[in-house]
Scaffold this active site. Structure first.
Site, PDB file in Angstrom:
ATOM      1  N   GLY A  22       3.117   5.566  -3.233  1.00  0.00           N
ATOM      2  CA  GLY A  22       4.500   6.176  -3.844  1.00  0.00           C
ATOM      3  C   GLY A  22       4.452   6.463  -5.000  1.00  0.00           C
ATOM      4  N   ALA A  33       0.743  -1.243   0.057  1.00  0.00           N
ATOM      5  CA  ALA A  33       0.108  -0.171  -0.015  1.00  0.00           C
ATOM      6  C   ALA A  33       1.006   1.296  -0.146  1.00  0.00           C
ATOM      7  CB  ALA A  33      -0.828  -0.042   1.126  1.00  0.00           C
ATOM      8  N   ASP A  34       2.014   1.280   0.773  1.00  0.00           N
ATOM      9  CA  ASP A  34       2.933   2.411   0.981  1.00  0.00           C
ATOM     10  C   ASP A  34       3.586   2.372  -0.544  1.00  0.00           C
ATOM     11  OD1 ASP A  34       2.689   3.487   3.217  1.00  0.00           O
ATOM     12  OD2 ASP A  34       3.810   2.051   4.139  1.00  0.00           O
ATOM     13  N   VAL A  35       4.058   1.372  -1.000  1.00  0.00           N
ATOM     14  CA  VAL A  35       4.982   1.550  -2.407  1.00  0.00           C
ATOM     15  C   VAL A  35       3.997   1.738  -3.354  1.00  0.00           C
ATOM     16  CG1 VAL A  35       6.063   0.039  -4.220  1.00  0.00           C
ATOM     17  CG2 VAL A  35       6.657  -0.232  -1.700  1.00  0.00           C
TER      18      VAL A  35
END
Length: 411
Positions: free
Chosen positions: A183, A178-180
């Site tokens: 980004g 989810a973070d990647v």
């Protein structure tokens, strides 16, 4: 000259989603100024072990996590809790094309560093906010973490072994996807806003949320639900819409088969010595195989136990059916194809002249990615960047003495 050479990014983000975005921008040639807390820096600097090894083989104080997502950046240590620090950041924002931040929604307004305040000073500024839940909605003021978002956004409900199988249950992905992905989507949003600025002359606010991105990247699984009204169930390593498309066990180890169409299934059956399977009306078309999943998978699974994974992979690969072994990360990084694509790079670091990391997957013919510097040490570039604002050496010394900024002692 990189594709984004000439653009300057002021990066107030920490941890992963924001730094992942700014590292992509930096790889493409943008100058990225990373603002960090004096004395501490990005939280991930301390997220170890493991830590980067120094030339003498001992651990440094720089966590491998931090190293993975901060190359090609300049580190400026500024205390945002002080009015002087806030003024320095405002001055830098007036010299930048992009500002990236991942503070809780609305929290930078008290420092005069929110979009409304800074766009009044620099109307061309593209301002990207990354939060767990976005700038609006009933949960906008809550912090968001990848693990929680994977659960709330539905990903964990379709990841893991299916019910009734040993070890069944929801499972997070082994990388903070989810973070990647947030980004990466933020990188797209920023570049789109920069292109729009060429037409309008104005910057804009990019409101990026981990939950939005997680829901968007459910892809076919969410559309399957919207088509049927039934939430997809966990299938382990099997594909919900394609059969056979999963892991199988050979006599010695597991391997993967990914049949994307009926012709590949026919070729697979020829390769493994079961040419009669496609003639069975239960298995002729993919739709038939999905409906009769247990029957066809049972026959294949029993058959594959009769030989080794390498032998099966060789036979299936010869018929151009997607197939492969399951590498651990060490074997994946040693794959000849990975090495041929220059996905392992060396970037000399002050603490380790042979420092290695995984490179960028972006391959541009005219403006290739360049690796200018490893992840910076805390405050490594404070003096060099702030001196551009016209600050004298005496003023820099005074700011350091007051704890407003920090510079590496050996620089």
């Amino acid at each position: 000259m990189g594709a984004l050479t000439g653009y300057r990014v002021l990066d107030l983000s920490r941890v992963l989603a924001g730094p992942w975005c700014s590292q992509v921008l930096a790889d493409l040639g943008a100058e990225v100024i990373k603002i960090e807390r004096p004395g501490a820096g990005d939280d991930t600097r301390g997220w170890g072990p493991p830590y980067m090894r120094m030339a003498d083989g001992l651990d440094s104080s720089e966590a491998s996590y931090y190293q993975s997502t901060n190359r090609n950046k300049l580190s400026v240590a500024v205390n945002l809790a002080t009015s002087e620090g806030q003024e320095l950041v405002r001055a830098l924002a007036c010299e930048c094309d992009v500002l990236l931040e991942n503070y809780k929604a609305g929290s930078l307004a008290k420092y005069g560093l929110d979009y409304e305040s800074l766009s009044g000073l620099n109307p061309r500024l593209v301002y990207c906010s990354i939060t767990g839940f976005g700038q609006t909605g009933p949960r906008a003021d809550e912090p968001g973490y990848d693990f929680v978002i994977q659960g709330m956004g539905g990903l964990m409900s379709i990841t893991g072994e299916k019910d009734g199988v040993p070890g069944a249950g929801p499972q997070k992905v082994g990388v903070a996807v989810a973070d990647v992905m947030t980004g990466l989507y933020s990188t797209i949003a920023i570049q789109a806003a920069l292109l729009a600025r060429e037409k309008t002359g104005r910057g804009q606010h990019c409101d990026m949320a981990l939950l939005d991105v997680q829901v968007a990247t459910l892809g076919n699984q969410s559309q399957n639900y919207l088509s049927t009204g039934r939430s997809p169930a966990r299938q382990g390593n099997a594909h919900v819409n394609i059969v056979p498309y999963q892991v199988f066990s050979a006599s010695d180890m597991d391997f993967i088969i990914a049949c994307g169409n009926d012709s590949q299934f026919n070729a697979l059956c020829e390769a493994i010595g079961l040419p009669e399977l496609p003639r069975d009306p239960r298995f002729t078309r993919n739709a038939d195989r999905v409906r009769n999943r247990e029957a066809v998978i049972g026959l294949l699974a029993e058959h594959f136990l009769s030989d080794t994974a390498d032998n099966w992979v060789a036979r299936i690969h010869a018929r151009k059916v997607p197939v492969g072994v399951i590498n651990d990360i060490g074997r994946a990084l040693a794959e000849p194809q990975v090495l041929a694509r220059n996905m392992l790079i060396e970037i000399p670091h002050a603490m380790n002249p042979q420092f290695r990391m995984v490179g960028s997957p972006l391959k541009l013919s005219d403006t290739p990615v360049e690796y200018q510097r490893p992840a910076p040490r805390l405050g490594e570039h404070t003096d060099a960047v702030l001196s551009r604002l016209g600050l004298s050496e005496e003023r820099l010394v005074a700011l350091k003495a007051d704890g407003i900024i920090e510079q590496l002692p050996d620089n």
